[in-house]
Design a protein around this motif. Structure first.
Motif, short mmCIF file in Angstrom:
data_model
loop_
_atom_site.label_atom_id
_atom_site.label_comp_id
_atom_site.label_asym_id
_atom_site.label_seq_id
_atom_site.Cartn_x
_atom_site.Cartn_y
_atom_site.Cartn_z
N UNK A 189 4.29 -2.01 3.64
CA UNK A 189 3.03 -1.32 3.90
C UNK A 189 2.41 -0.77 2.61
N UNK A 190 2.69 -1.42 1.50
CA UNK A 190 2.02 -1.13 0.23
C UNK A 190 0.76 -2.00 0.23
N UNK A 191 -0.29 -1.44 0.83
CA UNK A 191 -1.44 -2.27 1.15
C UNK A 191 -2.15 -2.81 -0.07
N UNK A 192 -2.13 -2.07 -1.17
CA UNK A 192 -2.75 -2.58 -2.38
C UNK A 192 -2.03 -3.82 -2.89
N UNK A 193 -0.72 -3.80 -2.73
CA UNK A 193 0.05 -4.97 -3.14
C UNK A 193 -0.24 -6.16 -2.21
N UNK A 194 -0.36 -5.87 -0.92
CA UNK A 194 -0.68 -6.94 0.03
C UNK A 194 -2.05 -7.54 -0.29
N UNK A 195 -2.99 -6.67 -0.61
CA UNK A 195 -4.32 -7.17 -0.97
C UNK A 195 -4.25 -8.04 -2.24
N UNK A 196 -3.43 -7.60 -3.18
CA UNK A 196 -3.33 -8.36 -4.44
C UNK A 196 -2.72 -9.74 -4.22
N UNK A 197 -1.64 -9.83 -3.43
CA UNK A 197 -1.06 -11.16 -3.19
C UNK A 197 -1.97 -11.99 -2.29
N UNK A 198 -2.82 -11.31 -1.53
CA UNK A 198 -3.81 -12.03 -0.72
C UNK A 198 -4.78 -12.81 -1.58
N UNK A 199 -4.89 -12.42 -2.84
CA UNK A 199 -5.80 -13.13 -3.74
C UNK A 199 -5.07 -14.10 -4.64
N UNK A 200 -3.75 -14.16 -4.55
CA UNK A 200 -2.98 -15.07 -5.40
C UNK A 200 -2.97 -16.48 -4.81
N UNK A 222 -1.59 -9.67 8.16
CA UNK A 222 -3.04 -9.80 8.31
C UNK A 222 -3.77 -9.37 7.03
N UNK A 223 -3.25 -8.34 6.36
CA UNK A 223 -3.86 -7.93 5.08
C UNK A 223 -3.87 -9.10 4.09
N UNK A 224 -2.79 -9.85 4.06
CA UNK A 224 -2.70 -10.97 3.11
C UNK A 224 -3.64 -12.09 3.53
N UNK A 225 -3.60 -12.43 4.83
CA UNK A 225 -4.48 -13.49 5.33
C UNK A 225 -5.94 -13.10 5.13
N UNK A 226 -6.24 -11.85 5.41
CA UNK A 226 -7.62 -11.37 5.30
C UNK A 226 -8.07 -11.39 3.83
N UNK A 227 -7.11 -11.32 2.93
CA UNK A 227 -7.44 -11.39 1.51
C UNK A 227 -7.73 -12.82 1.07
#
Lengths: 343, 343, 343, 343
Positions: A189-200, A222-227
């Motif tokens: 639940x480190x959402x900033x990290x999830x967002x970052x890998x969502x862009x990788x 979903x955070x990753x997919x949404x990214x």
């Protein structure tokens, strides 16, 4: 919500619909099927004007997504997804096996592991270079040096590399070397990290937090997919309960339950899930019988001397034996322990 | 402690040793091996005079039992035990499958179940006649009428009967009709009940309490063994955790862990362990892959109309399918789903 | 459901209504208020003919009880109940304190405890004579001899006696000596035992099971109430969680939550709830601040030599200090640590 | 390990010792007491050459720190620490109360809260501007705009500001506006974030993760202390268990247990710890009775319309009532609900 386009819908119809969705403040995710296009419109619920979408050009029907996660849900995408990254393929009947040491310690150690992984028929190499450790005084990993050793092992064996990333700032660096970015349980639940890998551009292995509910787990995906990153593998690695004879309690019912709700593949980690070498093989076999799409297993040339997690690591002979027993279970469920994907 | 007698020890030596053990205020349990006799001396630890036993006639060696449970421990009896009761055999490579409805409802219902159980190749019939229910206002079971229906089903099919007993006062009555006495999870630490079934000639299926540690579980079994009844099957049926998508969390690592510590066979209940029909078969297969010695599964001619637990019961077709999938897993672990033991 | 009679209803009206309720197969529990009579009709829900009750003579209104427990619910009885047993009174602003050793060991020990309990201003003496023990080889209590020692201590000090009963067969015997029958956490769902104490004239202290939900807890109380015994005290003594620095996790939010749902008083056990002497006093104070109606605390003349639970027992000086600190908290919540009820 | 210097040690002795410690690859943390100086040497255990430190100039004795956390342990610093940040003071008999809404929503809302907080006698204002949310589609906070509204509220009322930081990259920005950086439960093991706040000049409120052990919790604090920031407040906010009638289970025994092991102050969050407005006040009072050094409570001008967590927020009248009841408990434990620290 899901906007199912007619088979006859033109690209212009689709573009119009995307624009309409975005004009409502929603994000449009286009899923190109073999016969039809589907557009997932996600964002804050109860937006005014949604009903207007139904009458758009080329629209067949508009359906709500009942699950709190949208892009991850089977409602949106009924077919199971396959995630492929280098030599590794997971999902749709192919069981991927990722194995290697907890920490990358030396070039020799990781290379020895890589050869053992490949020779036993597994399909990817794991190893930690950035280690999140409970104590600030414990070994924190070799960092970029470790990443280079992993990349060298890939060069020599062709195995895909799975390694953890612990900070948004490291995502680009780790993505340079790795095929799969692992998000550890503590960072689910480190959402900033999830967002970052969502862009990788790299695939992601997302571990379940030790007290996360399944909804929280799928919302983290979903955070990753949404990214924008569709290549997400889930990983069950045990939950924290009153039980103390195992390090964590490994709840394998997660496997069929999650498969009913999401199209994403699910991998099991019997090493952290039990915390004891002597229990790993039995639980690896049980995972496959339960329908798991993959395994991630800790092994080490000399578990007694491992810098971390030695008590739950298999040695090479034990790993080879595990693979051979797992292969029989895979056959009994009409699946196969995946061969390496050709480069 | 364990007193290992020499191969050359005479019956008189053994009798002398038993008398010596008892004179120290300990209980002597004699285990007759194929080559040697072993005497387990159990009771309060740190009794004066224990060292005198070592020099007794015919004694080879005296070893401590480190586990808190003694008669249940593998230290005492390294070979796995088989429990046989009527048509049911569990342990040592034979996987017993016990199936039937949560509650006995009518003679027709239980007979239909019995035929379906037998036809699918399972080896014992379960059904509750005395039901421990969370609410005093819920259906409490048909009591002796239900026991008679179970016995009639055995007469017609030859299947062994497994049914719950909830009070020491009922043990004799239930023992008249049943082949296996089930101790439910809520009664795992009802020590008077354990003592009572310890004196019954019937085999016992002991369910793990939903928050019992493994030591507490094996010590509950020890009460039964210490009462004189060696025919104990353990049963893992799920523990209570924060997870809410399943009724309980089914920790299959119990299976290999328990098998390392005790010679008693271990059965898994995937019905209570998941609480959802759609998860039962996957977890039944996983149980066998993990090495379980048996399964106990809820099934019903018409789960939607069941008086209890319908949401976790398989219908007959689902049960048959489960058996056929489990048979393949059993083969893949070199074991077999047991045929009925001939009368 | 609840049948509220008019103020003007005659005894004949009430008797008629009771007969009507019973003719529907329901049990009628009559609650005589100061101004009106209320009849609780409990049993299987959805009985035909219920609507006919509304038009009965003297009926004001008929209301459903939404909670699964009926007699225990505040819907049925909005005023809090007080339970009185010998010198002990619990509820409605009087905080009862029950203290004593885990086990009755000798006449001297229990008498010394009784004097210390009384002198510190507590109102009842606890002590186990029938001990449910995890291992069959542990001290199982002095049984009837222990009960006699407790009764002697009552004769000398006037303190009410609280002691555990573990089997339906012992209820009559224990009821001869004790003022309050304790149902231990392991027996919270031993329904035969609950039914048996439901027929005893003694008050009951019902401990919450370590993984029982609040509904399961209140339904266990319902078994006792439904058996005819209205004098039930609930007891929170900690639940089993992943936490290992305390023996159990003591969830004090149980206190206000339960008080919203039931009229029964709630007692807290900070000894089992923490498992460490050094944490007991802080949690005793917190319990009272949270609104608890009573405390049950383990103390011993010499905790280091106690036959059971010494590590969580207070010595006499610690107990006296605890009482004095708790008295200040009680005043700060406008309640009082109860004096002994005069004989 | 702890190096206790003699009273007579000179600054030169101390500097020499620091150099010696650092030459062994350890980090030297100097704690200046009123009478003596103590040097904590922390890092990888079992370093060669440690014994040489004992004979250094001015050294009185060298003691091991047995706890896995070092700087956080009471072994190193027996006196309790006080953390002061703006108007807020927590520890050593002063109970700080932090209150405010879950999310900063508008300037009017946060200002109204600030006035209510101050008027009820609490000492700091909380409010989320960066919100970690389970779903990517939920309101994520006003970010810097929210921080500005908080700073404006401080300007108007003098209240210290407590607000969450969720990413290392935001630490500098949030530190510009806030007096206390809150680390949320989901980020308790986000070690990069802990390292980043360890370098901030602001005090830190570290929330316990919902399944963190106490050792893991104190080791997370150790990351911050080891980074150079001594102003750490711990916060118990409930753990995840099988209980479902509360959002989390609030284990107040954490308070006295932690106080035995660390010198850091401990704050309790009864809002997240219960998840229901109707339980907050009782648990706030219980926290103070258990010895808590502070409270953090959610309140809102209109809880029914809150953008997040309304179901667990107090309205202003309820908050004022809570403060008045808590004040009486604080007096009963000889502590006081802290007044605002003068600017």
């Amino acid at each position: 919500m899901i906007i199912v386009m007619k088979r006859s819908a033109s690209q212009e119809d689709i573009d119009t619909m995307i624009a309409n969705v975005e004009s409502l403040g929603l994000k449009a995710n286009v899923i190109q099927g073999t016969e039809r296009t589907v557009i997932a419109a996600v964002g804050e619920e109860r937006v005014a004007g949604i009903s207007s979408l139904e009458s758009g050009p080329g629209v067949d029907e508009v359906l709500p997504i009942l699950a709190p996660y949208k892009l991850a849900s089977r409602e949106l995408k009924p077919e199971s997804s396959t995630v492929t990254a280098g030599s590794l393929s997971v999902g749709n009947g192919t069981i991927g096996v990722i194995a290697g040491p907890c920490s990358v310690e030396t070039a020799e150690q990781i290379l020895a592991c890589a050869h053992a992984v490949k020779s036993a028929g597994a399909t990817a190499l794991r190893g930690g270079a950035f280690k999140p450790r409970t104590s600030p005084y414990s070994f924190q990993g070799l960092k970029e040096d470790g990443l280079k050793m992993l990349a060298d092992a890939r060069d020599e064996t062709g195995l895909a590399i799975v390694t953890e990333v612990v900070s948004p700032d490291d995502v680009d660096l780790v993505s340079e070397y790795a095929d799969v970015l692992q998000i550890g349980a503590r960072n689910m639940q480190n959402y900033r990290l999830l967002e970052a890998v969502g862009k990788s551009p790299r695939a992601v292995l997302l571990k379940r937090g030790p007290s996360a509910t399944i909804d929280e787990f799928l919302l983290a995906a979903e955070y990753i997919l949404d990214g924008g990153n569709p290549n997400v593998m889930l990983c069950e690695r045990g939950v924290r309960t009153f039980e103390s004879h195992t390090r964590f309690t490994l709840p394998l019912a997660t496997v069929p339950y999650v498969q009913q709700r999401t199209h994403l593949p699910i991998v099991v980690d019997p090493s952290h899930g039990t915390g004891h070498t002597s229990l790993v093989t039995a639980m690896a076999k049980a995972s496959i019988a339960a329908g798991a799409d993959g395994l991630i297993v800790e092994m080490h040339p000399n578990p007694d001397k491992a810098m971390s997690d030695g008590y739950q690591s298999l040695n090479f002979a034990q790993f080879e034996q595990m693979m051979s027993e797992c292969r029989r279970i895979a056959e009994a469920v009409d699946r196969e322990l995946g061969a390496m994907v050709p480069a």
